[in-house]
Every structure is written in C-alpha cells, then in structure tokens.
Design a protein around this motif. Structure first.
Motif, PDB file in Angstrom:
ATOM      1  N   HIS A  30      11.054  78.772  54.882  1.00 40.13           N
ATOM      2  CA  HIS A  30      11.979  79.773  54.321  1.00 40.13           C
ATOM      3  C   HIS A  30      13.423  79.464  54.664  1.00 40.13           C
ATOM      4  O   HIS A  30      13.716  78.897  55.722  1.00 40.13           O
ATOM      5  N   ASP A  59      15.139  79.120  63.144  1.00 38.64           N
ATOM      6  CA  ASP A  59      14.121  79.819  62.361  1.00 38.64           C
ATOM      7  C   ASP A  59      14.786  80.194  61.028  1.00 38.64           C
ATOM      8  O   ASP A  59      15.551  81.132  60.997  1.00 38.64           O
ATOM      9  N   ASN A  60      14.631  79.504  59.890  1.00 44.42           N
ATOM     10  CA  ASN A  60      13.622  78.498  59.782  1.00 44.42           C
ATOM     11  C   ASN A  60      14.204  77.255  59.105  1.00 44.42           C
ATOM     12  O   ASN A  60      13.497  76.513  58.451  1.00 44.42           O
ATOM     13  N   GLU A 110      11.991  85.722  53.250  1.00 40.36           N
ATOM     14  CA  GLU A 110      10.836  85.812  54.142  1.00 40.36           C
ATOM     15  C   GLU A 110      11.071  86.874  55.209  1.00 40.36           C
ATOM     16  O   GLU A 110      10.155  87.599  55.588  1.00 40.36           O
ATOM     17  N   GLU A 111      12.307  86.957  55.682  1.00 42.04           N
ATOM     18  CA  GLU A 111      12.594  87.862  56.800  1.00 42.04           C
ATOM     19  C   GLU A 111      12.561  89.330  56.388  1.00 42.04           C
ATOM     20  O   GLU A 111      12.659  90.216  57.239  1.00 42.04           O
ATOM     21  N   ASP A 142       6.902  77.220  60.034  1.00 40.15           N
ATOM     22  CA  ASP A 142       7.844  78.236  60.518  1.00 40.15           C
ATOM     23  C   ASP A 142       7.864  78.106  62.041  1.00 40.15           C
ATOM     24  O   ASP A 142       6.900  77.630  62.647  1.00 40.15           O
TER      25      ASP A 142
HETATM   26 ZN   LIG Z   1      10.655  82.339  60.324  1.00 45.64          ZN
END
Ligand SMILES: [Zn+2]
Length: 450
Positions: free
Chosen positions: A88, A243-244, A275-276, A321
């Motif tokens: 991501h 991340d990431n 994604e977050e 990830d």
């Molecule tokens: Zn992540």
C-alpha cells in the motif's frame, strides 16, 4: 565493507531516497512511475482499449495514488497464473480540511482530519511540510486539472505545551484532544488576510494559478527530515512511511530485476491507496482495481472463462506490509516465542483469525523461496490479548481466490511520523521477491499432482 554489506547499504540508501521523494501517496506513485518508465514499462490507461503483447511490460494508475505494474510472460496464463506482490502507498497521518485555515488568538492555523491511526504525539515539535494533490480549474476551458504539490519546506507546526503548563505529561503521556488540539500553526495573522485566503493564496502562488481556481485538495502532513542511517554500525534506518513504502520499493525493485525468462505467467506488483482507512474505495484493495485488471489481462490474453479459474488456482499473492519488530524496552508486548527482530530478514505473519492471510502451504512456500534465495526468514504471531492489525492480504486473497502469504520486514514505532527498520532487511526482501518472480514454477505440488 564486504560485498553483501555494500549491497544491503545501497538498497537501504535507495529506499531512503525513494521515501524522500514520496512525501504523499500521490508522490509515491509518481516516483514509481518514473522508475517504471526508465525501465521501459509502458503505460496503459483504463479509459482506452488495451492490446497486450507477450513479453511486454506495462503499468496502470488509478486516480493518481494506486498503481499496478506487470510483465506479461509468453507462457500459458491458465497453466502459469499470476504471481502478485501487493502493498500500500498510504501512511497514517493528517489531511488538511477543505476550509484550510482559521484564526486562533492572532495565529493562522490549518485544521486537519486524522487519516488512519497515526501516533499523534510523534507529530509534535517537528518541522512539518504539506504534500499531496490539488484540483485546479483551467480558466480557459473550465476543465478540472490535477497537480501535485509539495511545500518542500516546513510550513506547519504542532507545538507541545510547556511541561510547566502540562505537569503530568511524563506520567500520563502526551495527549492531544483530537478535535480542539490538533490544529497546526501555519503563521501569524497579517495584512488582514483571513488564514483560509492566505492558505489558498499560498497554494495558488506555488501552482501558478489564481486563488479562485484552487477548487479542492487532498494534502497530507509530511516530515521534512530526510531519511538516514543510525546505530553505531548504521544497523538501522529511520524515516517516515516505512509502513508501507518499504514494501512498495522492494516489490518494485524485484519486478524491475526480474526478466520474465523463467516464469512465463504474469508477474505483477500492485500498490493500493486507502489501506490505512479500510481499503474500501474505488482504488482501495477492497475495490475493483485488481479484479478489473486481472480480468482485462485475461481477456487481452485470450483466456476463456474456464481458464480464468485455472489461472487463479495456479496463482500466488505475496501481501507485503511491515511487521512489528521486537522492541527491547517493551518485551511484554510480544509473544516471546514467535517474535521477529530488526535485521533478522523477512517476516512471515501468521494469524489464525485470518487477519493475516498466511496458511501453512503459503508459509512453507515462502520459507523455501527464502532458503533458495539465501535469505533468513522469521515468523511473527501477535499476542492473544492484543487485537491484531490486518493487511490487504485477506481481502485480496478472498476477492481473487488466490493463495496468499502475508510477509513484511520488521520495524519499530509503526505509525510514528518517524519509523525505524533494519538496514540489512530491505535487500533481503528484494532478493526473495525477485526469486518469487524469477523461479520457473513455485516450489509446491498442486492438488492435481498429489
Ligand atoms: Zn501497513
């Protein structure tokens, strides 16, 4: 410095530079695009008809912050399937609200929403920049045009209250009330200009347009401090967005390094936005982007409906990830037997509740790939009494019907504005990913063969 160390350092250095050039998900995709173009990958637009050539290398961008790149092998797609690395592009933090500023006691402040789950306190007392994309009106045509924006310097600040005014800070922890205490100070009020107008004028001057033509924006608060090495022997790297973006970088390096000679199916990297915040958007991992892409590649390759299912059954996804590395000061937060260390190599993430998609078959395949690539590997299981985070792995595996392993490199301070990882891990992840794309067939026997 021996050869292995030099390679590890070069990969870590390149990762830090990649992140320095990627202060927002939109910039990360722009940077990946530059690297793909340099390597001869050809852009496909979702709006146009595609004709793909076996042996070709392509990339597709959806809405500026989600990107997929792939090599189309010359073999039978039904037999060979897809090897996909998923990651991501977004990181938790702040996003500037549409009303960009307000006066507070003679100061101009920029109001932000919280994006995902950042460690809020890590934004305090740092030199904060802004980066993202802005929608402008083209005064000649009335069309909406999109532009990347990066302030390139510190423009915002979240100052701490002095300890003399917040005496319990070291006992109770640094807390910000999430609505009232997170406005970022942008300057002093002057010229009678309302802060909202001053902010818009700043964007307009940077983007060479009239303030009234600034229509909308998605702007992330970014760190200005470049990434660097730390530790007595430079064992660690510290920067924002590990991340990431570390996984995006590793997947991209692996795809660029693979030549498509041995494995003759489709080798693909896909990096999603959102994604977050749960991945549920038209460009998120729960959206249609990847299924759409697979279906178009299948169609362009002349794969019939039955063979599409054969291709899925032959495929594998590596969901990449970052992982929680063992923190020496907080040992109580870890399962003692199933923990991973920084600089210990790629981590296989396992969760019986399927917060990670790994099963024993995918786990064993990844272990075999690591061994063949000469890379150490570790396994991580979250404590039973702390809720486990998740990744794009389970949702992508279920949408595609493809076996998946969740992996990542170990890091500290996940979701801090400045995160830390092991300096030797990036090259190890790149090596095993390159092997994943490069091995003629995956090291397993399918149901068919047993
Ligand atoms: Zn992540």
């Amino acid at each position: 410095m021996d050869n292995d160390n030099a390679r590890a350092r070069a990969s870590a250095r390149d990762l830090l530079e990649f992140i320095d050039r990627s202060p927002s998900p939109w910039h990360a995709v722009a940077e990946m695009r530059v690297r793909l173009e340099q390597a001869g990958f050809q852009r496909l637009h979702e709006e146009t008809k595609w004709s793909l050539t076996a042996g070709g290398a392509y990339y597709v961008i959806r809405d500026d912050s989600t990107i997929a790149a792939f090599r189309l092998g010359a073999g039978s797609l039904a037999d060979e399937g897809y090897r996909i690395i998923g990651a991501h592009t977004d990181s938790p933090g702040f996003r500037v609200k549409p009303a960009g500023g307000q006066p507070r006691g003679g100061h101009a402040s920029v109001d932000v929403e919280i994006y995902g789950g950042p460690i809020l306190a890590t934004f305090a007392d740092r030199d904060l920049a802004l980066a993202g994309r802005v929608m402008l009106r083209d005064p000649n045509t009335g069309d909406v045009v999109r532009r990347l924006y990066h302030s390139d310097k510190a423009v915002l600040r979240l100052p701490n209250a002095a300890i003399h005014l917040n005496r319990q800070v070291n006992q109770e922890g640094l807390r910000f009330q999430q609505h009232d205490e997170l406005s970022l100070v942008a300057g002093m009020l002057h010229d009678g200009l309302p802060p909202e107008d001053a902010f818009r004028a700043h964007l307009a001057s940077r983007l060479s347009c009239e303030p009234d033509d600034v229509l909308a924006w998605e702007l992330a608060v970014a760190d200005t401090q470049p990434g660097g090495f730390c530790g007595l022997d430079d064992e660690f790297i510290a920067t924002s967005q590990l991340d990431n973006l570390a996984s995006c970088h590793a997947g991209l390096d692996a795809l660029l390094a693979s030549d498509g000679d041995a494995f003759s199916g489709v080798s693909m990297l896909v990096c999603f936005d959102h994604e977050e915040v749960g991945s549920q958007s038209f460009k998120g991992a729960q959206g249609s982007f990847l299924p759409d892409l697979v279906s178009r590649i299948n169609a362009a390759s002349g794969v019939d409906p039955d063979d599409r299912h054969r291709a899925a059954a032959a495929s594998m996804l590596l969901s990449a990830d970052m992982a929680h590395g063992y923190h020496p000061n907080f040992g109580r937060l870890y399962d003692q037997a199933n923990q991973a260390k920084l600089n210990g190599g790629p981590v296989i993430k396992i969760n019986a509740q399927q917060r990670y998609a790994t099963d024993s078959a995918a786990e064993a395949v990844f272990m075999a790939l690591c061994e063949e690539a000469g890379v150490p590997c570790q396994k991580y299981v979250h404590r039973n009494d702390i809720p486990c985070g998740s990744t794009i792995g389970p949702m992508t595996a279920s949408a595609l019907g493809v076996r998946t392993v969740d992996v990542g490199n170990a890091m500290w301070s996940m979701h801090s504005l400045r995160e830390t990882a092991g300096a030797s891990d990036q090259v190890a992840m790149i090596d095993v990913m390159t092997h994943f794309f490069g091995r003629e067939r995956l090291p397993w026997r399918t149901d068919r063969a047993t």
